[in-house]
Scaffold this motif. Structure first.
Motif, PDB file in Angstrom:
ATOM      1  N   UNK A 138       2.576  -2.279   0.783  1.00 25.86           N
ATOM      2  CA  UNK A 138       3.415  -1.064   0.743  1.00 25.86           C
ATOM      3  C   UNK A 138       2.121  -0.012   0.215  1.00 25.86           C
ATOM      4  N   UNK A 139       1.046  -0.380  -0.594  1.00 27.82           N
ATOM      5  CA  UNK A 139       0.215   0.547  -1.090  1.00 27.82           C
ATOM      6  C   UNK A 139      -0.550   0.696   0.265  1.00 27.82           C
ATOM      7  N   UNK A 140      -1.422  -0.108   0.759  1.00 26.56           N
ATOM      8  CA  UNK A 140      -2.042   0.146   1.996  1.00 26.56           C
ATOM      9  C   UNK A 140      -1.498   0.922   3.097  1.00 26.56           C
ATOM     10  N   UNK A 141       0.070   0.553   3.120  1.00 27.87           N
ATOM     11  CA  UNK A 141       0.797   1.208   4.344  1.00 27.87           C
ATOM     12  C   UNK A 141       0.844   2.842   3.951  1.00 27.87           C
ATOM     13  N   UNK A 142       1.038   3.258   2.771  1.00 33.69           N
ATOM     14  CA  UNK A 142       1.277   4.429   2.270  1.00 33.69           C
ATOM     15  C   UNK A 142       0.061   5.150   2.336  1.00 33.69           C
ATOM     16  N   UNK A 143      -0.952   4.676   1.692  1.00 36.19           N
ATOM     17  CA  UNK A 143      -2.126   5.229   1.903  1.00 36.19           C
ATOM     18  C   UNK A 143      -2.657   5.605   3.328  1.00 36.19           C
ATOM     19  N   UNK A 144      -2.376   4.721   4.199  1.00 36.69           N
ATOM     20  CA  UNK A 144      -3.074   4.998   5.435  1.00 36.69           C
ATOM     21  C   UNK A 144      -2.139   6.015   6.088  1.00 36.69           C
ATOM     22  N   UNK A 145      -0.733   5.905   6.039  1.00 37.56           N
ATOM     23  CA  UNK A 145       0.161   7.146   6.557  1.00 37.56           C
ATOM     24  C   UNK A 145      -0.269   8.445   6.216  1.00 37.56           C
ATOM     25  N   UNK A 146      -0.806   8.545   4.940  1.00 39.12           N
ATOM     26  CA  UNK A 146      -0.894  10.004   4.576  1.00 39.12           C
ATOM     27  C   UNK A 146      -2.316  10.296   4.634  1.00 39.12           C
ATOM     28  N   UNK A 147      -3.139   9.523   4.218  1.00 35.80           N
ATOM     29  CA  UNK A 147      -4.865   9.640   4.416  1.00 35.80           C
ATOM     30  C   UNK A 147      -5.375   9.401   5.867  1.00 35.80           C
ATOM     31  N   UNK A 148      -4.783   8.347   6.566  1.00 38.31           N
ATOM     32  CA  UNK A 148      -5.701   7.792   7.826  1.00 38.31           C
ATOM     33  C   UNK A 148      -4.894   8.795   8.990  1.00 38.31           C
ATOM     34  N   UNK A 149      -3.674   8.389   9.131  1.00 37.78           N
ATOM     35  CA  UNK A 149      -2.912   8.860  10.183  1.00 37.78           C
ATOM     36  C   UNK A 149      -2.445  10.382  10.054  1.00 37.78           C
ATOM     37  N   UNK A 150      -2.403  10.661   8.826  1.00 36.78           N
ATOM     38  CA  UNK A 150      -2.096  12.032   8.405  1.00 36.78           C
ATOM     39  C   UNK A 150      -0.477  12.328   8.807  1.00 36.78           C
ATOM     40  N   UNK A 151       0.293  11.441   8.460  1.00 33.01           N
ATOM     41  CA  UNK A 151       1.695  11.364   8.648  1.00 33.01           C
ATOM     42  C   UNK A 151       2.646  11.432   7.260  1.00 33.01           C
ATOM     43  N   UNK A 152       2.224  12.151   6.298  1.00 31.99           N
ATOM     44  CA  UNK A 152       2.875  11.913   5.089  1.00 31.99           C
ATOM     45  C   UNK A 152       4.200  11.813   5.141  1.00 31.99           C
ATOM     46  N   UNK A 153       5.054  12.430   6.063  1.00 32.78           N
ATOM     47  CA  UNK A 153       6.569  12.228   6.244  1.00 32.78           C
ATOM     48  C   UNK A 153       6.837  10.794   6.235  1.00 32.78           C
ATOM     49  N   UNK A 154       6.113  10.197   6.866  1.00 34.83           N
ATOM     50  CA  UNK A 154       6.523   8.716   7.365  1.00 34.83           C
ATOM     51  C   UNK A 154       6.162   7.829   6.071  1.00 34.83           C
ATOM     52  N   UNK A 155       5.442   8.271   5.002  1.00 35.96           N
ATOM     53  CA  UNK A 155       5.013   7.492   3.852  1.00 35.96           C
ATOM     54  C   UNK A 155       6.193   7.044   3.139  1.00 35.96           C
ATOM     55  N   UNK A 156       7.390   7.886   3.544  1.00 38.85           N
ATOM     56  CA  UNK A 156       8.630   7.373   2.701  1.00 38.85           C
ATOM     57  C   UNK A 156       9.084   6.103   3.118  1.00 38.85           C
ATOM     58  N   UNK A 157       8.867   5.583   4.389  1.00 35.04           N
ATOM     59  CA  UNK A 157       9.510   4.380   5.000  1.00 35.04           C
ATOM     60  C   UNK A 157       8.951   3.247   3.944  1.00 35.04           C
ATOM     61  N   UNK A 158       7.815   2.792   3.908  1.00 29.74           N
ATOM     62  CA  UNK A 158       7.562   1.563   2.841  1.00 29.74           C
ATOM     63  C   UNK A 158       8.038   1.953   1.396  1.00 29.74           C
ATOM     64  N   UNK A 159       8.200   2.992   1.052  1.00 28.66           N
ATOM     65  CA  UNK A 159       8.801   3.322  -0.508  1.00 28.66           C
ATOM     66  C   UNK A 159      10.199   2.926  -0.329  1.00 28.66           C
ATOM     67  N   UNK A 160      10.826   3.402   0.780  1.00 27.18           N
ATOM     68  CA  UNK A 160      12.291   3.171   1.082  1.00 27.18           C
ATOM     69  C   UNK A 160      12.674   1.585   0.956  1.00 27.18           C
ATOM     70  N   UNK A 161      11.742   0.818   1.703  1.00 33.57           N
ATOM     71  CA  UNK A 161      11.985  -0.631   1.509  1.00 33.57           C
ATOM     72  C   UNK A 161      11.921  -1.090   0.217  1.00 33.57           C
ATOM     73  N   UNK A 162      11.115  -0.755  -0.633  1.00 37.97           N
ATOM     74  CA  UNK A 162      11.160  -1.186  -2.188  1.00 37.97           C
ATOM     75  C   UNK A 162      12.258  -0.777  -2.715  1.00 37.97           C
ATOM     76  N   UNK A 163      12.695   0.295  -2.609  1.00 38.06           N
ATOM     77  CA  UNK A 163      13.703   0.925  -3.340  1.00 38.06           C
ATOM     78  C   UNK A 163      15.051   0.111  -2.773  1.00 38.06           C
ATOM     79  N   UNK A 164      15.266  -0.230  -1.532  1.00 38.48           N
ATOM     80  CA  UNK A 164      16.505  -0.899  -0.894  1.00 38.48           C
ATOM     81  C   UNK A 164      16.526  -2.331  -1.594  1.00 38.48           C
ATOM     82  N   UNK A 165      15.604  -2.988  -1.792  1.00 38.35           N
ATOM     83  CA  UNK A 165      15.495  -4.421  -2.072  1.00 38.35           C
ATOM     84  C   UNK A 165      16.485  -4.848  -3.265  1.00 38.35           C
TER      85      UNK A 165
END
Length: 741
Positions: A138-165
């Motif tokens: 999850x950490x690598x995914x959100x960091x890449x979405x925000x910092x590498x691909x520059x789509x911070x809105x999509x960073x909520x997806x991995x976090x949502x997975x954690x919250x739904x478990x």
């Protein structure tokens, strides 16, 4: 000015990393109701912090953005190696081939523990490994979405997975507070990463996310785990320490798997006990106490209640555990010492059960010294003359015990004099023929389980499995003043010749031998096993009297009771590698045929499917938008063709602005399209321009639009095209503010 991807300065990158760490920590903490302790959370946060620190530091030293994500992955592997398999690594941190093999073993062990424990689960080393692996991903995914691909809105997806478990484990675990906090932090990440201006759309989106965070958790569907039960007396026992909770599911698992093999010094069959359950809370039977740390299993205590004059035969049993994993050790009663075990094991004095906090019985081979008490019928009948003190806990009954339990017990033992005679009458009541063994009837008629409330329908329907028979007889014995408890373990199994030329007899025990039975206490004798479950197990044999006792018409004491086992073929033991998994009190092997696994959908599969669905949801949504526009183009809509071209440009990383004209779009695309694509683009542009300026505009051809799109993707390359499909920027563009380069 054309819209571009946001570019963050070094200071804002560090702020965003800090916000991401906070969001991950809160989302990860939402799993707290599912696991005991906090070490798993602390380890996961160290892993997450190390990854974000390494990625941010790398970006401060180089402009090669992808290098930071590569370094983050390397750091994740190094930290996981240091935490879990340092002995296999160079200097304890540099992984080797042996390290990755150890990771695989931890993965298997963790999945087995998750599949077979109930909540709150004990955070074993395998479970901690899986949790840290998940939080690292999850950490690598959100960091890449925000910092590498520059789509911070999509960073909520991995976090949502954690919250739904947590909500998937149990509906009541879905706490709206973590959703709200993570949504707020996600909004802050959007603002900080987007730069100097914040649009109204961004604020509205964040507000909607916060409101949804407070409302949605209440409607999340739950996958109910089996009921839990805490031990009384402050022992800290939970359902994860209580094999009876999942025994019904274990019995319905399907094809049996070899669990263990044993042989005794006199080649006799033995019941092997896992745990003794004496605390009848009403919800279930549970252990009263647990083995204490520091107790030496090589010299276990005396047999509880065994008095002088009772024949006690010393016995040696060699046990080899095969296809099941368990923190409870299968041993005969009454064990006096155990040798040959790996790991730390402890025993408790009341039930003489053996358990480990962090070791496993799987693949262990050990030797048990035990005492087999052999009271006579005469001694059992006379046991009432011996005072029984200190047994109050074994007579306690819950307030919600149905009245039919006591009433039926009184009817069954009418005319029986001694406690032994009453016990024999209860056993005969269940085995006489009016009750049937069934693993399905309790489920079909909704009285599955081991709680007090299931006893009334069981006694009415007269069909169930060993949990119901043992629980009913133990509860009925308590209503008659006879101390009782329920044991979970294995029936003796099937004999087969072993050794050189078959000179001794071994017994093969499979998961089909998983069983529960009652033990009743008699003064001066101690705990005595009974077998109320019809067609299962073997009723106890007692040394006979010289003649039949007329006061007990249900049993002929002048001869040992007959063995009630049907003739069965000698089994051919399978190897451990072929053993199915999830077929034991705690877990089993990873090599499992699909048709032998537990009924129901495993939690891991549900979470994995949800994760795949969430990750692919942007691609699916984008595909639906494109399909709708292509249908509109087929009906003559040039505006939809224009929108699709502009959004595809945005997805592929080209500059796109609201003020972009058809001529500018052609100038942007022409250099990268092939000849066929460029010609199709010109025709689409003509249709768009005539739509705006001519009374009878030309209609765009859907085939031309598809040619342009194919050419755009071919020129972008595989990597950029894959990113455009999985993380289409055009979906979140309306929520992102304009930022200058």
């Amino acid at each position: 000015m054309p819209r571009t991807k946001p570019v963050m300065g070094a200071g804002r990158r560090w702020v965003v990393s800090g916000l991401l760490l906070a969001a991950i920590g809160i989302a990860f903490s939402s799993l707290a109701p599912a696991f005991e302790g906090s070490d798993w959370w602390l380890r996961g946060m160290v892993v997450s912090a190390a990854i974000l620190l390494a990625a941010s530091a790398t970006r401060s030293l180089t402009r090669v953005r992808v290098l930071a994500s590569v370094i983050a992955l390397v750091v994740a592997i190094v930290v996981m190696t240091f935490f879990f398999v340092p002995s296999t690594a160079i200097f304890g941190v540099i992984p080797t081939g042996e390290s990755f093999a150890a990771f695989r073993e931890l993965d298997v062990a963790g999945n087995n523990d998750i599949a077979t424990q109930t909540v709150p689960a004990e955070a074993t080393e395998g479970i901690r490994f899986l949790l840290c692996l998940g939080v690292a991903a999850v950490t690598i995914a959100v960091d890449a979405l925000v910092q590498l691909f520059r789509v911070p809105a999509l960073a909520g997806i991995p976090l949502l997975i954690l919250l739904l478990v947590p909500g998937l484990i149990r509906a009541e675990f879905a706490d709206p507070a973590p959703f709200a906090f993570v949504a707020a932090i996600w909004l802050a990440v959007l603002i900080v990463s987007s730069g100097r201006s914040v649009t109204r759309a961004t604020v509205v989106t964040g507000a909607v996310a916060l409101v949804a965070a407070l409302i949605v958790p209440a409607f999340l569907p739950g996958i109910e785990a089996p009921e839990s039960s805490s031990a009384a007396g402050g022992s800290g026992a939970t359902a994860s320490l209580n094999p009876i909770i999942t025994l019904g599911a274990d019995l319905r698992n399907g094809a049996p798997v070899d669990a263990l093999e044993y042989r005794t010094s006199d080649d006799s069959p033995q019941y092997l006990r896992l745990t003794a359950l004496s605390n009848f809370t009403g919800e279930s039977w549970a252990p009263t106490g647990l083995p204490r740390d520091g107790t030496d299993i090589e010299e276990m205590g005396p047999v509880p209640g065994l008095g002088e004059g009772i024949t006690a035969t010393p016995l040696t049993t060699t046990v080899e555990v095969e296809g099941v994993s368990s923190r409870w050790l299968p041993v005969p009663y009454a064990a006096s010492g155990i040798t040959g075990l790996d790991g730390e094991w402890n025993w408790e004095s009341e039930g003489l059960t053996v358990r480990s906090a962090d070791s496993n019985a799987r693949d262990q081979q050990f030797e048990v010294s035990s005492v087999r008490a052999e009271p006579s019928v005469e001694q059992l009948v006379a046991s009432d003359a011996t005072p029984v003190t200190g047994m109050e806990q074994y007579l306690e009954l819950p307030d919600e015990l149905p009245a039919i339990v006591g009433e039926t017990a009184a009817e069954v033992v009418l005319g029986a004099g001694s406690s032994y005679e009453r016990a024999i009458a209860l056993q005969a009541f269940f085995r006489a023929g009016s009750f049937t063994y069934s693993e399905d009837a309790p489920v079909d008629q909704d009285f599955d389980g081991s709680g007090a409330e299931v006893l009334a329908p069981f006694l009415e329907v007269r069909s169930g499995y060993c949990v119901h028979f043992s629980s009913a007889m133990a509860a009925m014995a308590r209503t008659l003043g006879i101390p009782s408890r329920v044991i979970v373990g294995f029936t003796p199994g099937l004999p087969f010749p072993s050794g050189q030329n078959g000179q001794f007899t071994s017994y093969q025990v499979t998961t089909e031998n998983l069983h529960a039975w009652p033990e009743l206490y008699f003064g001066g004798i101690g705990w005595v096993r009974f077998e109320p479950t019809p067609t299962r197990g073997v009723p106890p044999q007692f040394a006979p009297l010289d003649a039949d006792d007329p006061s007990t018409p249900d049993v002929d004491e002048s001869v040992p009771p007959p063995t009630e086992t049907d003739p069965q073929p000698v089994p051919t033991p399978t190897t451990t590698a072929e053993a199915p998994e999830n077929l034991g009190p705690d877990a089993a092997d990873e090599n499992t045929p699909a048709d032998t696994r537990q009924s129901g959908i495993p939690l891991g599969l549900v979470v994995s499917a949800l994760a795949v669905l969430v990750v692919l949801s942007p691609a699916l949504l984008r595909a639906l938008v494109r399909a709708r526009r292509l249908r509109a183009v087929a009906r003559g809509s040039a505006l939809d063709a224009w929108k699709e071209l502009r959004d595809t440009l945005d997805d592929l990383g080209h500059r796109v602005g609201e003020e972009l004209t058809p001529q500018q779009l052609v100038a942007e695309l022409a250099p990268v399209l092939d000849a066929e694509g460029a010609a199709a683009l010109s025709r689409v542009r003509d249709a768009v321009e005539t739509h705006a300026f001519r009374p009878a505009p030309a209609e765009p051809a859907p085939a031309d639009l598809r040619r342009v799109l194919r050419s755009m993707y071919r020129s972008a390359g595989v990597g950029r095209s894959l990113l455009a499909v999985l993380a289409p920027r055009s979906l979140v563009r309306p929520f992102l503010p304009d930022v200058a380069v």
